[in-house]
Scaffold this motif. Structure first.
Motif, mmCIF file in Angstrom:
data_model
loop_
_atom_site.group_PDB
_atom_site.id
_atom_site.type_symbol
_atom_site.label_atom_id
_atom_site.label_comp_id
_atom_site.label_asym_id
_atom_site.label_seq_id
_atom_site.Cartn_x
_atom_site.Cartn_y
_atom_site.Cartn_z
ATOM 1 N N LEU A 143 0.821 -1.216 0.000
ATOM 2 C CA LEU A 143 0.000 0.000 0.000
ATOM 3 C C LEU A 143 0.852 1.262 0.000
ATOM 4 C CD1 LEU A 143 -2.952 -0.583 2.510
ATOM 5 C CD2 LEU A 143 -3.104 -0.175 0.047
ATOM 6 N N LEU A 144 1.831 1.310 0.896
ATOM 7 C CA LEU A 144 2.657 2.510 0.991
ATOM 8 C C LEU A 144 3.517 2.688 -0.260
ATOM 9 C CD1 LEU A 144 3.747 2.337 4.746
ATOM 10 C CD2 LEU A 144 1.839 3.599 3.718
ATOM 11 N N ASP A 145 3.947 1.583 -0.845
ATOM 12 C CA ASP A 145 4.725 1.638 -2.081
ATOM 13 C C ASP A 145 3.891 2.253 -3.202
ATOM 14 O OD1 ASP A 145 6.477 1.217 -4.193
ATOM 15 O OD2 ASP A 145 6.115 -0.946 -4.292
ATOM 16 N N TRP A 146 2.687 1.725 -3.419
ATOM 17 C CA TRP A 146 1.847 2.229 -4.505
ATOM 18 C C TRP A 146 1.316 3.631 -4.219
ATOM 19 C CZ3 TRP A 146 1.570 0.473 -9.292
ATOM 20 C CH2 TRP A 146 1.985 -0.837 -9.549
ATOM 21 N N ALA A 147 1.093 3.947 -2.955
ATOM 22 C CA ALA A 147 0.652 5.306 -2.615
ATOM 23 C C ALA A 147 1.727 6.329 -2.971
ATOM 24 C CB ALA A 147 0.306 5.391 -1.137
ATOM 25 N N GLN A 148 2.978 5.960 -2.763
ATOM 26 C CA GLN A 148 4.069 6.858 -3.127
ATOM 27 C C GLN A 148 4.190 6.972 -4.645
ATOM 28 O OE1 GLN A 148 7.874 5.822 -1.469
ATOM 29 N NE2 GLN A 148 8.960 7.406 -2.625
ATOM 30 N N SER A 205 3.450 7.742 6.132
ATOM 31 C CA SER A 205 2.882 6.434 6.469
ATOM 32 C C SER A 205 1.588 6.555 7.273
ATOM 33 C CB SER A 205 3.895 5.604 7.265
ATOM 34 O OG SER A 205 4.123 6.169 8.549
ATOM 35 N N ARG A 206 1.183 7.786 7.607
ATOM 36 C CA ARG A 206 0.002 8.005 8.444
ATOM 37 C C ARG A 206 -1.230 8.288 7.577
ATOM 38 N NH1 ARG A 206 0.947 9.626 13.686
ATOM 39 N NH2 ARG A 206 -1.325 9.492 13.882
#
Length: 228
Positions: A143-148, A205-206
């Motif tokens: 999730l954090l990878d694709w959000a970035q 990450s929040r």
């Protein structure tokens, strides 16, 4: 470092295993007829709620590598002409030797371990199931990878699985640290979604949990499992 304007996490539509109350995990089966209809309803709802009203926003679509999620993702993405990216990190939690088995058989053959699993006390781990913390952690990393990758001008739509979404949300918000038994969230219904918005903090990450186990209006009627 940018991040997506929002994340919408959607569970796949119904399969024949869901209807028969069988453990799916990594078993790669398609949506059944009802599941295809559910995916269509949810795709329309997601576009209406989060795309159609704001033509200036971009969308990035990612799905697990299992067919049921990709079919659900395409029901949303194809009318928009969007590519569906595939990431196996969003694959369902693995259930080892229990995959493909009806839950009533598991309750009969392994009564103590089955009860332990229901109570989220880990009875399934004896049979090679993936620990919840492992599934949740890989889901959060993805999730954090694709959000970035999406950046702050794009809404991220992820199509995944019930247990994976549930575990990932609990890990993302640190619920498992306070309650390691992973009982803080209900299971996600078929073709329902959770929605995350960025927290107004410098830490990328929040996130803020805006919705959870949300579905189209028709999902609150008897038609959801028996469309006519």
């Amino acid at each position: 470092m940018g991040r997506a304007r929002s994340i919408t996490l959607t569970r796949h539509g119904r399969t024949s295993y869901n209807a028969a109350h069988r453990i799916q995990g990594w078993v790669d089966i398609p949506l059944d007829t009802v599941g295809l209809w559910q995916a269509k309803q949810t795709g329309e709802a997601l576009r209406r709620l989060y795309v159609d009203h704001d033509g200036g926003r971009r969308q990035l679509v990612v799905a697990s590598d299992l067919r049921r999620t990709q079919q659900t993702a395409h029901a949303f993405a194809d009318p928009l002409g969007l590519e569906v990216h595939v990431d196996e990190r969003f694959r369902e939690r693995h259930f080892g030797e229990w995959e493909g088995r009806p839950v009533d058989e598991l309750a009969r053959d392994y009564p103590e371990d089955f009860r332990s699993w229901q109570l989220k006390q880990g009875g399934e781990l004896k049979y090679g199931a993936e620990p919840r913390i492992h599934a949740g952690t890989r889901g959060v990393e993805a999730l954090l990878d694709w959000a970035q990758r999406a950046g702050d001008d794009t809404d991220l739509f992820v199509f995944s699985h019930g247990a994976l979404i549930e575990c990932a949300v609990q890990v993302l918000f640190g619920m498992q640290k306070a309650y390691p038994d992973f009982v803080s969230l209900t299971s996600m219904n078929n073709a329902h979604w959770a929605r995350l918005l960025p927290a107004r903090l410098e830490d990328p990450s929040r996130w803020v949990l805006r919705d959870y186990n949300h579905g189209p209006a028709v999902a609150d009627t008897d038609l959801w499992e028996n469309p006519r």
